[in-house]
Enzyme design. Structure first.
Site, short mmCIF file in Angstrom:
data_model
loop_
_atom_site.label_atom_id
_atom_site.label_comp_id
_atom_site.label_asym_id
_atom_site.label_seq_id
_atom_site.Cartn_x
_atom_site.Cartn_y
_atom_site.Cartn_z
N HIS A 206 0.81 -1.23 0.00
CA HIS A 206 0.00 0.00 0.00
C HIS A 206 0.84 1.27 0.00
O HIS A 206 0.28 2.37 -0.03
CB HIS A 206 -0.93 0.02 1.21
CG HIS A 206 -0.20 0.31 2.50
ND1 HIS A 206 0.59 -0.63 3.11
CD2 HIS A 206 -0.12 1.43 3.26
CE1 HIS A 206 1.12 -0.09 4.20
NE2 HIS A 206 0.71 1.15 4.31
C1 UD1 Z 1 -1.89 5.62 6.09
C2 UD1 Z 1 -0.54 6.08 6.65
C3 UD1 Z 1 0.50 5.00 6.42
C4 UD1 Z 1 0.05 3.67 6.94
C5 UD1 Z 1 -1.30 3.34 6.34
C6 UD1 Z 1 -1.85 2.02 6.83
C7 UD1 Z 1 -0.13 8.50 6.52
C8 UD1 Z 1 0.63 9.56 5.82
N1 UD1 Z 1 -0.08 7.29 5.97
O1 UD1 Z 1 -1.74 5.48 4.69
O2 UD1 Z 1 1.69 5.36 7.09
O3 UD1 Z 1 1.00 2.68 6.62
O4 UD1 Z 1 -2.22 4.38 6.69
O5 UD1 Z 1 -3.08 1.74 6.26
O6 UD1 Z 1 -0.75 8.79 7.52
N2 UD1 Z 1 -9.31 4.72 2.52
C9 UD1 Z 1 -10.50 4.06 2.59
N3 UD1 Z 1 -10.99 3.73 3.82
C10 UD1 Z 1 -10.35 4.03 4.97
C11 UD1 Z 1 -9.12 4.70 4.90
C12 UD1 Z 1 -8.61 5.03 3.67
O7 UD1 Z 1 -11.12 3.77 1.58
O8 UD1 Z 1 -10.85 3.68 6.06
C13 UD1 Z 1 -8.73 5.05 1.19
C14 UD1 Z 1 -9.09 6.42 0.71
O9 UD1 Z 1 -9.23 6.36 -0.67
C15 UD1 Z 1 -7.86 7.22 1.04
C16 UD1 Z 1 -6.75 6.20 0.84
O10 UD1 Z 1 -7.33 4.97 1.27
O11 UD1 Z 1 -7.73 8.33 0.23
C17 UD1 Z 1 -5.52 6.49 1.62
O12 UD1 Z 1 -5.82 6.67 3.02
P1 UD1 Z 1 -4.85 7.58 3.94
O13 UD1 Z 1 -5.28 7.49 5.35
O14 UD1 Z 1 -4.73 8.93 3.34
O15 UD1 Z 1 -3.45 6.91 3.75
P2 UD1 Z 1 -3.00 5.37 3.72
O16 UD1 Z 1 -2.51 5.05 2.39
O17 UD1 Z 1 -4.04 4.49 4.34
#
Ligand code: UD1
Length: 364
Positions: A206
């Protein structure tokens, strides 16, 4: 009583917060409070972990959700500031390296509240990684820091942090693993997926550097294509990665791999079963490098660097980057049984959260 607000925001925070909330709840001098920023909000990315790990219902959920880095960080700060003003805690505790970590840390120190960072001092020395920026900045403003491994102590020393502000205490994520291993052993996930222990690989992917770039992602698929011809690969897919497959034009390639088993993000217990019973784990995660070290399951880390060097020095981790040839060579090393089993790092014994509670009660 010492009032401590602990912060949980994203999935990798939840297994770190669970033992801390338990240890704080049992400590006679600590009044714990829990704030969920809402950075992760899907049932399978959040609530499932709270239920399985017995984390208390958050006292406040800021409900922030997904957005760009700047917007997400800023919205968390705006929502958290009134909570701190209202609750007047003695300290705010943040874990790990996600956007919720730095956002809440900044709010605390600007209001003159002591900041505690758990999992401090880790460094990948790669500022292109958003987590590295979060780690460096959070440590820079923290009053007390708790490290999982010796490299963390070294890094903080090199950055000029005074000795009395950081401690080696072990690993709260491993507290959770050891506590839940027996329960995870009873998970039925292998039967549900028709997998046999020791005869499949578990994959997670991811990191933006791996899954936001079609060239890099495509090269990782080159290696996975070869491996899945040899053994099934189970892939609990992160929402970021799933969303990117069609966007990057890679959905058909993935669908064509008959032995690559895509599943929804797994809960804690099923995932622990999937990793502990695997022949090997392929990942770009941080925490999974540590979990496989404790489980003594070979781990192939598809990144150029790691902030957790002890997993390579002592554990079962191989850092290979994203070159398909190197991934396949590491895979062959595992299959041919060429790797030592590895050892447990110091103090990864299930008692880190208790050590932290004790130190906090003395220092605050
Ligand atoms: C975040 C952390 C990363 C961690 C990861 C674990 C930061 C900068 N990054 O990255 O260090 O390894 O979490 O998962 O804080 N989304 C959903 N549902 C959710 C959450 C996210 O659909 O419950 C999707 C959304 O499209 C979102 C994307 O995932 O835009 C990314 O989520 P985000 O929290 O921005 O970063 P992660 O890639 O999850």
């Amino acid at each position: 009583m010492i009032k401590i607000i602990s912060i949980a925001g994203a999935r990798p925070n939840f297994m770190k917060i669970a033992p801390l909330m338990e240890a704080f709840g049992q400590h006679p001098d600590i009044e714990p409070m829990l704030v969920h920023t809402g950075q992760h909000y899907d049932e399978r990315m959040s609530d499932l972990f709270f239920r399985q790990l017995g984390i208390p219902e958050p006292d406040v959920n800021l409900g922030i959700g997904s957005a760009s880095h700047a917007v997400q960080t800023a919205e968390i700060m705006k929502a958290f500031e009134p909570v701190v003003l209202e609750e007047k805690p003695d300290a705010v505790l943040v874990v790990g390296d996600v956007n919720s970590t730095i956002a809440c840390g900044l709010v605390a120190v600007k209001l003159g509240i002591k900041l505690i960072h758990v999992e401090a001092g880790l460094r990948s020395f790669d500022r292109a990684m958003p987590e590295e920026v979060n780690r460096v900045l959070t440590d820079c403003i923290s009053d007390l820091m708790f490290c999982t491994e010796k490299s963390g102590l070294e890094n903080l020393r090199n950055e000029g942090v005074a000795e009395e502000r950081f401690y080696l205490v072990g690993n709260v994520m491993i507290d959770t693993l050891l506590k839940n291993k027996a329960k995870a052993d009873e998970s039925k996930i292998l039967d549900e997926l028709s997998l046999t222990a020791g005869e499949y690989a578990t994959l997670t992917m991811h990191r933006p550097s791996n899954v936001d770039d079609p060239v890099v992602f495509g090269r990782l698929l080159d290696a996975l294509e070869v491996i899945q011809r040899d053994m099934p690969i189970v892939f609990p897919i992160h929402p970021r990665t799933r969303n990117n497959l069609p966007k990057l034009g890679l959905a058909d390639r993935v669908a064509a791999m008959s032995n690559l088993i895509l599943i929804e993000p797994a809960g804690y217990l099923d995932f622990l079963k999937l990793t502990s019973s695997a022949k090997l784990v392929l990942t770009d995660s941080g925490g999974i490098q540590e979990e496989t070290t404790v489980l003594k399951v070979p781990c192939i880390t598809m990144r150029e660097n790691t902030e957790r060097p002890i997993t390579i020095e002592m554990g079962s981790n191989q850092l290979v980057g994203t070159d398909p040839e190197k991934i396949l060579q590491a895979y062959r090393n595992v299959v041919e049984g060429k790797l030592p089993e590895g050892q447990l790092p110091e103090m990864w014994d299930g008692k880190a959260a208790q050590r932290i509670a004790k130190i906090l009660a003395e220092k605050l």
